[in-house]
Each structure stands twice: as structure tokens, then as C-alpha cells.
Design a protein around this motif. Sequence first.
Motif, short mmCIF file in Angstrom:
data_model
loop_
_atom_site.label_atom_id
_atom_site.label_comp_id
_atom_site.label_asym_id
_atom_site.label_seq_id
_atom_site.Cartn_x
_atom_site.Cartn_y
_atom_site.Cartn_z
N VAL A 152 0.84 -1.20 0.00
CA VAL A 152 0.00 0.00 0.00
C VAL A 152 0.88 1.25 0.00
N ALA A 153 1.94 1.23 0.80
CA ALA A 153 2.83 2.38 0.87
C ALA A 153 3.46 2.67 -0.49
N ALA A 154 3.90 1.62 -1.15
CA ALA A 154 4.54 1.81 -2.46
C ALA A 154 3.54 2.37 -3.48
N ARG A 155 2.33 1.86 -3.48
CA ARG A 155 1.34 2.32 -4.44
C ARG A 155 0.88 3.75 -4.14
N CYS A 156 0.89 4.12 -2.83
CA CYS A 156 0.47 5.47 -2.45
C CYS A 156 1.61 6.48 -2.52
N GLY A 157 2.85 6.00 -2.60
CA GLY A 157 3.98 6.90 -2.71
C GLY A 157 4.41 7.51 -1.40
N TRP A 158 4.23 6.78 -0.29
CA TRP A 158 4.71 7.29 0.99
C TRP A 158 5.49 6.20 1.72
N HIS A 159 6.11 6.56 2.83
CA HIS A 159 6.94 5.63 3.58
C HIS A 159 6.09 4.57 4.26
N ALA A 160 6.63 3.37 4.38
CA ALA A 160 5.90 2.27 4.99
C ALA A 160 5.49 2.57 6.43
N SER A 161 6.28 3.41 7.11
CA SER A 161 5.95 3.73 8.51
C SER A 161 4.63 4.49 8.61
N LYS A 162 4.29 5.26 7.56
CA LYS A 162 3.02 5.98 7.57
C LYS A 162 1.86 5.00 7.51
N SER B 127 -5.63 11.67 6.19
CA SER B 127 -6.34 12.79 5.57
C SER B 127 -7.28 12.25 4.51
N ALA B 128 -8.12 13.14 3.97
CA ALA B 128 -9.03 12.73 2.90
C ALA B 128 -8.24 12.22 1.70
N ASP B 129 -7.13 12.91 1.38
CA ASP B 129 -6.31 12.47 0.25
C ASP B 129 -5.67 11.12 0.53
N ASP B 130 -5.25 10.90 1.80
CA ASP B 130 -4.68 9.60 2.16
C ASP B 130 -5.69 8.48 1.94
N ILE B 131 -6.92 8.72 2.35
CA ILE B 131 -7.96 7.69 2.21
C ILE B 131 -8.26 7.42 0.75
N ARG B 132 -8.33 8.49 -0.04
CA ARG B 132 -8.57 8.29 -1.48
C ARG B 132 -7.46 7.46 -2.10
N ALA B 133 -6.20 7.81 -1.77
CA ALA B 133 -5.06 7.07 -2.33
C ALA B 133 -5.09 5.61 -1.89
N TRP B 134 -5.42 5.37 -0.63
CA TRP B 134 -5.50 4.01 -0.10
C TRP B 134 -6.55 3.20 -0.85
N CYS B 135 -7.71 3.80 -1.05
CA CYS B 135 -8.78 3.09 -1.73
C CYS B 135 -8.42 2.79 -3.18
N VAL B 136 -7.77 3.72 -3.85
CA VAL B 136 -7.31 3.49 -5.22
C VAL B 136 -6.31 2.34 -5.24
N ALA B 137 -5.37 2.36 -4.27
CA ALA B 137 -4.34 1.31 -4.21
C ALA B 137 -4.96 -0.06 -4.01
#
Length: 282
Positions: A34-44, A56-66
Motif C-alpha cells: 500500500v505504501a509503495a502504491r500510495c507513494g509514501w513511507h511504509a511507517s506511515k 487525511s481525505a487524500d490519504d484515504i482516497r489514495a489508499w482506496c485506489v491502491a
Amino acid sequence: MPTLPSSNAQAAREAVAARLRELMLDAGLKGQDVAARCGWHASKTSRILRGTTPPSADDIRAWCVACGAEDQAADLIAASRAVESMYVEWRRLHKEGLRRVQEDFYALHQQARVCRVYVSNVIPGFLQTPAYATALLSAITRFQGTPNDVPEAVVARVARSRFLYEGNHRFVVLMEEAVLRNRLGDAETMAGQLRHLLTVMPLASLSLGVIPLGAERSVWPLEAFYLYDDRRTVVETLTAEIQITQPREIRDYARAFGELAHSAVHGDAVRARIDEALTALG
């Protein structure tokens, strides 16, 4: 971000995290995927899944897309925003002044049939005189460094008192005896407030109990809380307002209120303590 002081809010945050975990597992992914697909660090990803970092709302959107679950994003964003509204810092609520929050409390009182209140610090707003409310709200404004709209906020705060006289409202108030001695404003302001309590005590809509300083008790002094029927509890801390809607926690506050009531005195015993507080003002 530290754990929220309200276990209700934290439980709701963890529920959002659990739903995000389910989407990840249903997609056959691991946290690092999920971290790789969202473009953030695995710790997040790890912090979000543990419920320690609110997405955040953007985090949730990115997670759902991933996870191939874009249709779940709107519902999860709404749930996450609801969590953050449970615990809100006063400085955020008061960023444009105090009036709007006072109007929000007016609406809560208007909707409630029975309001049970415990205070260990100040007189409840719907029992305050304009002078006492001015002293209190002025002190809050100075402490928080928020915009000064005290005159307008006082009008909105004192307006709640109308429900003592109108409609089918019932107010059950418990206050620590120290509240009668905690001086806000000058002696004249405090004396006026105490005399006002004596004036409203006979109202059929009001039950006023005082917990004496030396009373034996089964529940320790708590921070102020308001129980609106059996559907919402509002707890007021130094830095934040906590809105509690979880039935289990509401039952806990109702139980605490009942235990505190066992330590309170009423009627003539309350009048005597108010008279003593008046005499102490000189």
C-alpha cells in the motif's frame, strides 16, 4: 500524534483503521505494498493501521485506489471526519471568537428534554448572570489568545437560560461546593451570581445539588460534563471539548452522575452554603 483523551474518539479512529486494513487484505496486499502504491513511507501505513495517525481525505482516497476500492472512499472520509469532530481543541473552535460555540450549545439545550450537569469549576452557562459570564469569557479569551467577541458571546451564552422558563426542559445540576467560592470578576459580580442562584432555585425546571467540601464520596471530583438526555455527553477540559456518543461511555457518565448525586445536598442545605459564600465575600 498522541492518543486522544477520549477513548470514544480513539475507538472510532481505530474502527476506521480496521476498515482500511480490511480493504488492504481483501486486495491481497501488505502494508509495504500500500505504501509503495500510495507513494509514501511504509511507517506511515503502519501508523494509520495502528490508529495513531489520522489519515487525511487524500490519504484515504489514495489508499482506496491502491486497493481497488474507490467506491469506499467517500464513506471512509466521512467516518474519519466524524472522529475528528469528537475531540476538538478550544483554540480551533474559538478561532473566530466564542459566539459561535455558545450558539451551538444553545441548540443542544434546545433539543434536550433533560440536561444533567456536573461542574467542579464554574457555574453552568444557563445559570450565569451577564456579569459573571463576561468575567469568565473574558478570561478564556485572554488565556487562549482568540478574537475578542465577548459581548456577543455573553448574549448567546445567557440566552440558554430561557429554557429554564420555556418548553418541557429539565435541568439537574450538581456542583462542587468550591464552585460557590471560586471568584470570577469582582466581589459584586460574584455576589450577584450567588444571589441569582437563590432566585432560580425554586423553579420547577431546576434541581440544584451541591457536594459539600467534606462530603464522603464514591466518585472523585471530575472535569465538567453535560449529559443531554441519553444520547450525548460533552466533557470540557482545559484545552478541548470532547463529544461522546458511544452508548457505553454515556452510561459510564450517567453512572458517575448518579454516584456524585449521592454525595450532594439539596434545598435548605444548598441555600445555607450559598449564604455562607455570600458572607465570605464581605
